[in-house]
Write a protein that holds these residues in place. Structure first.
Motif, mmCIF file in Angstrom:
data_model
loop_
_atom_site.group_PDB
_atom_site.id
_atom_site.type_symbol
_atom_site.label_atom_id
_atom_site.label_comp_id
_atom_site.label_asym_id
_atom_site.label_seq_id
_atom_site.Cartn_x
_atom_site.Cartn_y
_atom_site.Cartn_z
ATOM 1 N N PRO A 74 6.117 -1.161 2.106
ATOM 2 C CA PRO A 74 4.964 -0.682 1.634
ATOM 3 C C PRO A 74 3.880 -1.111 3.007
ATOM 4 C CG PRO A 74 5.375 -2.567 0.144
ATOM 5 C CD PRO A 74 6.609 -2.240 1.233
ATOM 6 N N ASP A 75 2.720 -0.195 2.901
ATOM 7 C CA ASP A 75 1.499 -0.650 3.957
ATOM 8 C C ASP A 75 0.725 -1.883 3.591
ATOM 9 O OD1 ASP A 75 2.394 1.292 5.540
ATOM 10 O OD2 ASP A 75 0.406 2.528 5.562
ATOM 11 N N SER A 76 0.577 -1.888 2.198
ATOM 12 C CA SER A 76 -0.172 -2.955 1.547
ATOM 13 C C SER A 76 0.404 -3.138 0.125
ATOM 14 C CB SER A 76 -1.566 -2.548 1.492
ATOM 15 O OG SER A 76 -1.714 -1.649 0.561
ATOM 16 N N GLU A 77 -0.199 -4.409 -0.422
ATOM 17 C CA GLU A 77 0.456 -4.636 -1.744
ATOM 18 C C GLU A 77 0.149 -3.612 -2.796
ATOM 19 O OE1 GLU A 77 -1.147 -8.317 -3.181
ATOM 20 O OE2 GLU A 77 -0.227 -9.708 -1.505
ATOM 21 N N GLY A 78 -1.012 -2.802 -2.579
ATOM 22 C CA GLY A 78 -1.162 -1.847 -3.737
ATOM 23 C C GLY A 78 -0.356 -0.640 -3.651
ATOM 24 N N ASP A 79 0.727 -0.618 -2.627
ATOM 25 C CA ASP A 79 1.432 0.566 -2.448
ATOM 26 C C ASP A 79 2.875 0.273 -3.197
ATOM 27 O OD1 ASP A 79 -0.126 2.309 -0.620
ATOM 28 O OD2 ASP A 79 0.075 0.664 0.776
ATOM 29 N N VAL A 80 2.948 1.229 -4.178
ATOM 30 C CA VAL A 80 4.139 0.663 -5.000
ATOM 31 C C VAL A 80 5.559 1.633 -4.435
ATOM 32 C CG1 VAL A 80 4.966 0.839 -7.481
ATOM 33 C CG2 VAL A 80 2.568 1.130 -6.940
ATOM 34 N N LEU A 81 5.903 0.624 -3.404
ATOM 35 C CA LEU A 81 7.358 0.890 -2.775
ATOM 36 C C LEU A 81 7.994 -0.438 -2.611
ATOM 37 C CD1 LEU A 81 8.300 3.516 -0.322
ATOM 38 C CD2 LEU A 81 8.609 1.247 0.542
ATOM 39 N N ASN A 91 24.141 3.937 4.624
ATOM 40 C CA ASN A 91 23.759 3.282 3.389
ATOM 41 C C ASN A 91 22.420 3.848 3.177
ATOM 42 O OD1 ASN A 91 23.034 1.582 5.479
ATOM 43 N ND2 ASN A 91 23.121 -0.172 4.127
ATOM 44 N N PRO A 92 22.040 5.069 3.070
ATOM 45 C CA PRO A 92 20.668 5.611 2.622
ATOM 46 C C PRO A 92 20.107 4.944 1.457
ATOM 47 C CG PRO A 92 22.366 7.373 2.334
ATOM 48 C CD PRO A 92 22.974 5.996 3.098
ATOM 49 N N PRO A 93 19.075 4.588 1.423
ATOM 50 C CA PRO A 93 18.462 3.859 0.169
ATOM 51 C C PRO A 93 17.700 5.051 -0.609
ATOM 52 C CG PRO A 93 16.975 3.431 2.125
ATOM 53 C CD PRO A 93 18.145 4.122 2.588
ATOM 54 N N SER A 94 17.581 4.908 -1.988
ATOM 55 C CA SER A 94 16.910 5.850 -2.659
ATOM 56 C C SER A 94 15.852 4.932 -3.799
ATOM 57 C CB SER A 94 17.429 6.726 -3.399
ATOM 58 O OG SER A 94 18.432 6.319 -4.260
ATOM 59 N N GLN A 95 14.817 5.564 -3.969
ATOM 60 C CA GLN A 95 13.984 4.939 -4.846
ATOM 61 C C GLN A 95 13.192 5.833 -5.927
ATOM 62 O OE1 GLN A 95 10.501 1.832 -3.422
ATOM 63 N NE2 GLN A 95 12.579 1.559 -2.244
ATOM 64 N N LYS A 96 13.040 5.291 -6.896
ATOM 65 C CA LYS A 96 12.374 6.415 -8.220
ATOM 66 C C LYS A 96 11.174 5.751 -8.496
ATOM 67 C CE LYS A 96 13.562 8.023 -12.845
ATOM 68 N NZ LYS A 96 14.537 7.705 -14.022
ATOM 69 N N PHE A 97 10.052 6.793 -8.329
ATOM 70 C CA PHE A 97 8.625 6.401 -8.728
ATOM 71 C C PHE A 97 8.223 7.113 -10.030
ATOM 72 C CE2 PHE A 97 9.766 6.688 -4.177
ATOM 73 C CZ PHE A 97 9.221 5.943 -3.579
ATOM 74 N N GLY A 98 7.966 6.034 -10.886
ATOM 75 C CA GLY A 98 7.550 6.113 -12.266
ATOM 76 C C GLY A 98 6.097 6.376 -12.570
ATOM 77 N N GLY A 101 0.243 8.226 -8.341
ATOM 78 C CA GLY A 101 -0.300 7.675 -7.457
ATOM 79 C C GLY A 101 0.072 7.922 -5.888
ATOM 80 N N THR A 102 -0.619 7.393 -5.148
ATOM 81 C CA THR A 102 -0.367 7.710 -3.770
ATOM 82 C C THR A 102 0.164 6.299 -3.089
ATOM 83 O OG1 THR A 102 -2.457 9.097 -3.438
ATOM 84 C CG2 THR A 102 -1.319 8.313 -1.408
ATOM 85 N N MET A 114 7.044 5.766 12.731
ATOM 86 C CA MET A 114 7.831 6.052 11.449
ATOM 87 C C MET A 114 6.723 5.714 10.141
ATOM 88 S SD MET A 114 11.821 4.978 11.461
ATOM 89 C CE MET A 114 12.023 5.323 9.719
ATOM 90 N N ARG A 115 5.741 6.505 9.774
ATOM 91 C CA ARG A 115 4.817 6.105 9.017
ATOM 92 C C ARG A 115 4.736 7.489 8.043
ATOM 93 N NH1 ARG A 115 2.161 1.725 10.696
ATOM 94 N NH2 ARG A 115 1.148 1.793 8.765
ATOM 95 N N GLY A 116 4.403 7.121 6.631
ATOM 96 C CA GLY A 116 4.314 8.120 5.730
ATOM 97 C C GLY A 116 3.717 7.886 4.468
ATOM 98 N N THR A 117 3.358 8.973 3.660
ATOM 99 C CA THR A 117 2.546 8.875 2.573
ATOM 100 C C THR A 117 3.566 9.731 1.262
ATOM 101 O OG1 THR A 117 0.606 8.781 3.565
ATOM 102 C CG2 THR A 117 0.611 9.611 1.247
ATOM 103 N N ILE A 118 3.666 9.184 0.438
ATOM 104 C CA ILE A 118 4.137 9.689 -0.867
ATOM 105 C C ILE A 118 3.245 9.938 -1.832
ATOM 106 C CG2 ILE A 118 6.052 9.316 -2.709
ATOM 107 C CD1 ILE A 118 7.278 7.516 -0.615
ATOM 108 N N THR A 119 2.927 11.214 -2.454
ATOM 109 C CA THR A 119 1.944 11.334 -3.512
ATOM 110 C C THR A 119 2.774 11.638 -4.639
ATOM 111 O OG1 THR A 119 0.475 12.392 -1.813
ATOM 112 C CG2 THR A 119 0.095 12.961 -4.165
ATOM 113 N N VAL A 120 2.540 11.066 -5.954
ATOM 114 C CA VAL A 120 3.288 11.123 -7.028
ATOM 115 C C VAL A 120 2.503 11.945 -7.920
ATOM 116 C CG1 VAL A 120 4.639 10.178 -8.777
ATOM 117 C CG2 VAL A 120 4.645 9.193 -6.298
#
Ligand code: CU
Length: 167
Positions: A74-81, A91-98, A101-102, A114-120
């Motif tokens: 995550p870029d910062s602590e507030g980014d829930v990754l 060994n591709p990782p996967s992650q579920k977002f519950g 948020g952004t 390699m920078r990205g944004t996920i909008t949930v």
């Protein structure tokens, strides 16, 4: 001759297995695949730098064309990754977002490219609406009691003039 056919058969099987597993990831409704590829400048990038998913969906990062390690953080602590740890194409990782948020994230190995944004987005499932509708029902009950206490006050005001007329 037999050996040649066996080798051909095995390679066909493994090729089918790879394609099948990749397609099944892409086709699954609750998992979105983001490929890690090289751009024209030879830099590693995400195939989708602004991924949009819904609450409860997962993302799987697939390093397509290389065994070079990556590590998504995550870029910062507030980014829930969650830190994926080092991984490559095997060994591709996967992650579920519950939670809606952004999330801003990057690769610790390739932080410039390699920078990205996920909008949930919030889930629109009927079950979620029913659960959401049940909560406000209890709130108005509490609020209804407060106006009820205020209501007698205007009555008293009105009662004064009528009392006055009556007298
Ligand atoms: Cu990387």
């Amino acid at each position: 001759m037999r050996k040649l056919m066996l080798v051909a058969g095995l390679s066909a099987l493994s090729a089918f297995g790879f394609v099948y597993s990749y397609l099944s990831v892409a086709a699954a409704d609750d998992v979105k695949a983001i490929a890690i590829v090289k751009n024209d400048d030879g830099k590693f990038v995400f195939s989708d730098t602004n991924a949009k998913i819904k609450e409860g969906q997962a993302i799987k990062w697939v390093a397509v064309d290389s065994d070079v390690p990556h590590q998504l953080v995550p870029d910062s602590e507030g980014d829930v990754l969650t830190d994926t740890g080092a991984f490559d194409s095997t060994n591709p990782p996967s992650q579920k977002f519950g939670a809606a948020g952004t999330i801003h994230y990057h690769c610790a190995v390739h932080p410039k490219s390699m920078r990205g944004t996920i909008t949930v987005a919030a889930a629109e499932a009927p079950a979620g609406e029913a659960a959401g509708a049940a909560e406000p029902k209890t709130e108005p009950k509490v609020q209804a009691e407060e106006p009820a206490e205020e209501a007698p006050a205007p009555k008293k005001r009105k009662a004064k003039p009528s009392y006055g007329y009556g007298y």
